[in-house]
Design a protein around this motif. Structure first.
Motif, PDB file in Angstrom:
ATOM      1  N   LYS A 155      -8.134  -8.127  -3.507  1.00  0.00           N
ATOM      2  CA  LYS A 155      -8.555  -7.031  -4.378  1.00  0.00           C
ATOM      3  C   LYS A 155      -7.637  -5.836  -4.156  1.00  0.00           C
ATOM      4  O   LYS A 155      -7.314  -5.497  -3.029  1.00  0.00           O
ATOM      5  CB  LYS A 155     -10.001  -6.636  -4.097  1.00  0.00           C
ATOM      6  CG  LYS A 155     -11.000  -7.702  -4.483  1.00  0.00           C
ATOM      7  CD  LYS A 155     -12.409  -7.222  -4.233  1.00  0.00           C
ATOM      8  CE  LYS A 155     -13.420  -8.277  -4.612  1.00  0.00           C
ATOM      9  NZ  LYS A 155     -14.793  -7.817  -4.356  1.00  0.00           N
ATOM     10  N   ASP A 192      -7.129  -5.567  -0.018  1.00  0.00           N
ATOM     11  CA  ASP A 192      -7.953  -6.220   0.999  1.00  0.00           C
ATOM     12  C   ASP A 192      -7.524  -7.681   1.174  1.00  0.00           C
ATOM     13  O   ASP A 192      -6.757  -8.215   0.375  1.00  0.00           O
ATOM     14  CB  ASP A 192      -9.448  -6.070   0.695  1.00  0.00           C
ATOM     15  CG  ASP A 192      -9.938  -6.979  -0.417  1.00  0.00           C
ATOM     16  OD1 ASP A 192      -9.155  -7.726  -1.004  1.00  0.00           O
ATOM     17  OD2 ASP A 192     -11.157  -6.943  -0.692  1.00  0.00           O
ATOM     18  N   PRO A 193      -7.977  -8.339   2.219  1.00  0.00           N
ATOM     19  CA  PRO A 193      -7.564  -9.723   2.491  1.00  0.00           C
ATOM     20  C   PRO A 193      -7.902 -10.706   1.364  1.00  0.00           C
ATOM     21  O   PRO A 193      -7.241 -11.728   1.220  1.00  0.00           O
ATOM     22  CB  PRO A 193      -8.334 -10.086   3.761  1.00  0.00           C
ATOM     23  CG  PRO A 193      -8.647  -8.789   4.414  1.00  0.00           C
ATOM     24  CD  PRO A 193      -8.798  -7.799   3.303  1.00  0.00           C
ATOM     25  N   LYS A 194      -8.914 -10.416   0.577  1.00  0.00           N
ATOM     26  CA  LYS A 194      -9.289 -11.295  -0.531  1.00  0.00           C
ATOM     27  C   LYS A 194      -8.389 -11.113  -1.744  1.00  0.00           C
ATOM     28  O   LYS A 194      -8.515 -11.822  -2.731  1.00  0.00           O
ATOM     29  CB  LYS A 194     -10.738 -11.048  -0.932  1.00  0.00           C
ATOM     30  CG  LYS A 194     -11.733 -11.437   0.135  1.00  0.00           C
ATOM     31  CD  LYS A 194     -13.146 -11.186  -0.347  1.00  0.00           C
ATOM     32  CE  LYS A 194     -14.153 -11.544   0.726  1.00  0.00           C
ATOM     33  NZ  LYS A 194     -15.526 -11.267   0.284  1.00  0.00           N
ATOM     34  N   GLN A 216       0.843  -1.181   0.000  1.00  0.00           N
ATOM     35  CA  GLN A 216       0.000   0.000   0.000  1.00  0.00           C
ATOM     36  C   GLN A 216       0.887   1.242   0.000  1.00  0.00           C
ATOM     37  O   GLN A 216       1.843   1.345   0.750  1.00  0.00           O
ATOM     38  CB  GLN A 216      -0.904  -0.012   1.231  1.00  0.00           C
ATOM     39  CG  GLN A 216      -1.968   1.045   1.198  1.00  0.00           C
ATOM     40  CD  GLN A 216      -3.003   0.825   2.286  1.00  0.00           C
ATOM     41  OE1 GLN A 216      -3.160  -0.276   2.791  1.00  0.00           O
ATOM     42  NE2 GLN A 216      -3.700   1.886   2.638  1.00  0.00           N
ATOM     43  N   ALA A 226      -5.182   0.500  -1.611  1.00  0.00           N
ATOM     44  CA  ALA A 226      -5.770  -0.506  -0.721  1.00  0.00           C
ATOM     45  C   ALA A 226      -5.532  -1.903  -1.268  1.00  0.00           C
ATOM     46  O   ALA A 226      -5.573  -2.119  -2.475  1.00  0.00           O
ATOM     47  CB  ALA A 226      -7.265  -0.267  -0.567  1.00  0.00           C
TER      48      ALA A 226
END
Length: 129
Positions: free
Chosen positions: A68, A64-66, A5, A62
């Motif tokens: 993306k 995300d944990p998935k 990030q 960003a």
């Protein structure tokens, strides 16, 4: 290549939707530049700023944990006002032009309304005795 990030990377636009653009990043990863992150100005149609196969510099905002990846063009190029991705829309008007147009349209609507009302009354709308 692992992304973090805040890092700025180069990528290629692979797809455009009404809500943003998909960008292929180094290492075969794909991220999304949301329409609100394309330019400093209001973006109604993303096609005015980007097209498929454009090479762009994006900032990773960003992950995300998935997996993306959220990207931003305007944060990667904050001072590049003349860059292709931040050009102004073709039909930008000054405040004075918009105000003059509004007043003209308003006067025309009021005149139409007055004509319709007068026609229903059967005259010019003067006092009735």
């Amino acid at each position: 290549m692992s992304l973090e990030q805040g890092s700025i990377v180069e990528g290629v636009v692979t797809g455009i939707t009404n809500f943003g653009a998909f960008v292929e990043l180094p290492g075969g990863l794909t991220g999304l530049v949301h329409i609100s992150e394309v330019a400093e100005v209001y973006v109604k149609d993303i096609n005015e700023f980007l097209k498929v196969n454009d090479k762009v510099r994006v900032k990773v905002i960003a992950i995300d944990p998935k997996g993306k990846i959220g990207l931003s063009l305007k944060q990667a190029n904050p001072s590049a006002k003349s860059a292709r991705g931040t050009r102004k829309p073709k039909f930008e008007q000054s405040f004075e032009d918009k105000l003059a147009r509004f007043l003209k349209d308003s006067d025309e609507r009021l005149a139409d309304l007055k004509r319709q009302t007068d026609a229903k009354r059967g005259g010019r709308g003067g006092p009735r005795f």
